[in-house]
Write an enzyme that holds these catalytic residues in place. Sequence first.
Site, PDB file in Angstrom:
ATOM      1  N   LEU A   1       0.812  -1.219   0.000  1.00  0.00           N
ATOM      2  CA  LEU A   1       0.000   0.000   0.000  1.00  0.00           C
ATOM      3  C   LEU A   1       0.842   1.264   0.000  1.00  0.00           C
ATOM      4  CD1 LEU A   1      -2.598  -1.111   2.688  1.00  0.00           C
ATOM      5  CD2 LEU A   1      -2.837  -1.224   0.211  1.00  0.00           C
ATOM      6  N   GLY A   2       2.091   1.162   0.396  1.00  0.00           N
ATOM      7  CA  GLY A   2       2.938   2.339   0.464  1.00  0.00           C
ATOM      8  C   GLY A   2       4.213   2.009   1.203  1.00  0.00           C
TER       9      GLY A   2
ATOM     10  N   GLY B   1       7.715   3.887   3.650  1.00  0.00           N
ATOM     11  CA  GLY B   1       8.212   5.036   4.399  1.00  0.00           C
ATOM     12  C   GLY B   1       9.546   4.724   5.015  1.00  0.00           C
TER      13      GLY B   1
ATOM     14  N   PHE C   1      10.350   3.356   7.707  1.00  0.00           N
ATOM     15  CA  PHE C   1      10.469   2.075   8.411  1.00  0.00           C
ATOM     16  C   PHE C   1      10.566   0.901   7.465  1.00  0.00           C
ATOM     17  CE2 PHE C   1       6.142   3.595   8.021  1.00  0.00           C
ATOM     18  CZ  PHE C   1       5.618   2.661   7.150  1.00  0.00           C
TER      19      PHE C   1
ATOM     20  N   VAL D   1       4.289  -0.765   3.907  1.00  0.00           N
ATOM     21  CA  VAL D   1       2.996  -1.143   4.481  1.00  0.00           C
ATOM     22  C   VAL D   1       2.280  -2.025   3.466  1.00  0.00           C
ATOM     23  CG1 VAL D   1       0.779  -0.358   5.380  1.00  0.00           C
ATOM     24  CG2 VAL D   1       2.810   1.033   5.733  1.00  0.00           C
TER      25      VAL D   1
ATOM     26  N   LYS E   1       3.059  -3.339   8.843  1.00  0.00           N
ATOM     27  CA  LYS E   1       4.267  -2.529   8.698  1.00  0.00           C
ATOM     28  C   LYS E   1       5.466  -3.455   8.800  1.00  0.00           C
ATOM     29  CE  LYS E   1       3.147   2.065  10.604  1.00  0.00           C
ATOM     30  NZ  LYS E   1       3.562   3.037  11.645  1.00  0.00           N
TER      31      LYS E   1
ATOM     32  N   ASP F   1       2.848  13.573  17.434  1.00  0.00           N
ATOM     33  CA  ASP F   1       2.815  13.664  15.969  1.00  0.00           C
ATOM     34  C   ASP F   1       1.375  13.652  15.467  1.00  0.00           C
ATOM     35  OD1 ASP F   1       3.804  13.936  13.434  1.00  0.00           O
ATOM     36  OD2 ASP F   1       4.415  11.847  13.199  1.00  0.00           O
TER      37      ASP F   1
END
Length: 673
Positions: free
Chosen positions: A408-409, A411, A413, A416, A434, A527
């Site tokens: 899905l995407g 980042g 880390f 996902v 994740k 955040d």
Amino acid sequence: MASNGTYPVKPSTVPYFYGRITRDEAEEILKDRHSVEGMFLLRESINPLGNYAISVCHAEKVHHYSIEKQTDGMYMIPSGKKFIGPVELIVHHTVNKDGIITLLREGCERLDNQVPVAFRGMTYNDLEKELVAKVDSIRGVNKEKAFGTQREHLVIMVAKNLHTKQPWYHGKINRTESENRIKKAGHKDGKFLVRQRDDKKTFAVCISFKQETRHYLIDKDGNNKFGIQDGPKFDCVMMLIDHYHNKQDGLLCKLTEPCPSPGFDVAQLDRYMSCNCYPEYFSIQNVQRRPSRPTVPAPPTPVPPVSSNPPPVPAIGKRKSLKEAMTQNSLHRPLPQPPAEEQPAWLKSGDWEGTTPARHHEPFDSRRITIKGLGMDANELECIYGSVPRTIAHFDLKRSQIELEEELGAGQFGSVCKGMCTLRSGQKIHVAVKTLKQEDLPAADQEPELIKEAKVMMPLSHKHIVRMIGVCKAESIMLVLELAPLGQLNSYLQKNKGMSHHNIVELLWQVAMGMEYLESMKFVHRDLAARNVLLVSEHFAKISDFGMSKALCLDNNYYEAKESGKWPLKWYAPECVYFWKFDSKSDVWSYGVTMWEATSYGERPYRKMKGQEVIKFLVDDKQRLAQPDLCDDEVYKVMLRCWEFDKHLRPSFHDLALAMGNIYRRLSKESSS
């Protein structure tokens, strides 16, 4: 209240207060902490309401001292001195024995995610919400008295109807049906339910014992007190049931666990059970303990015993404002440095602006998944996720339990993915996974950020918080989370400009309720932004991304960062930037920015301003973000309250949840008229 006008400290605000537990349970808790000499805890008496007790360790034994409320509203131990409250009494006994076997040296503190218990399965936070709702429903009530001198009366008023919200209350059913329900749930000594009898005035408690159901009449006497024959009397059914959890008192056995009524919310039942067994709930074995630190067992200013000539209230020096501190060059820490110009383009506007670097992947595309595609609605998803057991054993997932599907995407880390998780019960649920790639793992003596995030999320369970399902350590570390099919709020609004304003306010109200829960659990998010609000549906929001969250220290109620980083500065309150201190009031500032993002349909706050320009705009020029074009006036007023320079003037998330709920109801009414 003391004669000098001083208000007593509420016991529920100190970390060594455990709520309404028995002396036996207090002893187990203290023994679990090795019965250190002078270690103590404060608890509320089971009966009568309004009294307290100290349990303190001496010579490897636990001694108990009752704190009785007097007719003048003062508190004292037998043959002791009077104090305006139990906490003030404890302060005195940290330096004076005065009838107690040893000095109270160290408070036995609850753990970070533990809340004092008011009744079996009900925390003080739950009770406080019920009390506030009751007071708000009474026109013209004096709130100061209601929560002060008349608090016990208010608790009784509220507690009289609390039984109707408990898993063990089955309403008006007959004797045969109650026996069938306990049999179907499985006989176990002490399993019980309460039913209303035909006269609608009395009740019966039905208890499983040796594979049979026994029935006890709960009668009401002429003083409207409830009791079982030859047993003690109580102001309400809730208090009676609480008593028989603690003492057998003529029953065949103590009450142990509820036989839940049909259709009772599964998530609520799990929450009830999690704080039903007090020693286990407060055990250091069940929750990772925070690093030890010197314990200050009471407020900073001891309150002396009341005398005929009370001492004057000491003057409190005026604290320097942030503005004054800045002009006097007392700031020793620089602003977090913006990325260097030669760094990649995504980093120039990356974490400094509150975005996550994409690492050569497309960002999360919420259009890839729909609720319809999952074959269920938002409420069904919530019921599924809310029913997942929240125990360490269930959080430890095996690789065979996880099926990874589309990405899905990505980042900082890793990535996902959408996936399926098979629970120990055999149930399959949709999840987001994740992953932390192997090459990104830290040195052996360091803990991966993803594991730190998991530890933060593990104890959290609320319908407007993305819950953790578990952690898997296989070829890569996997954090398994609830799936929010529509993705990030800011991205969704940018693509769906037609969403009504009252719909957006509904989502912001939900975010306020989720943050109210985090505030009650002593967590600071650090955040909060529209990118970290995920949508299950257009009418169901959840707060996500706890990678920066920290548990607040109970002795100072703020978290102090040890080093700077690439922080989302545009969402931060001024005190966070200059002093690196974060608390729920700094989260409130971030909530105001999140409101602005949502009501401007995903626009970037402060547009092209850089960090120093933002600080000048907020602090030197005393400016605030302008009201978005379609934003309701009352909603913007709430934003401005969130952006008060003095954090003490900002509302709490409890206040924000109430305000946003009221605004949503008004806008909904206006839109339908």
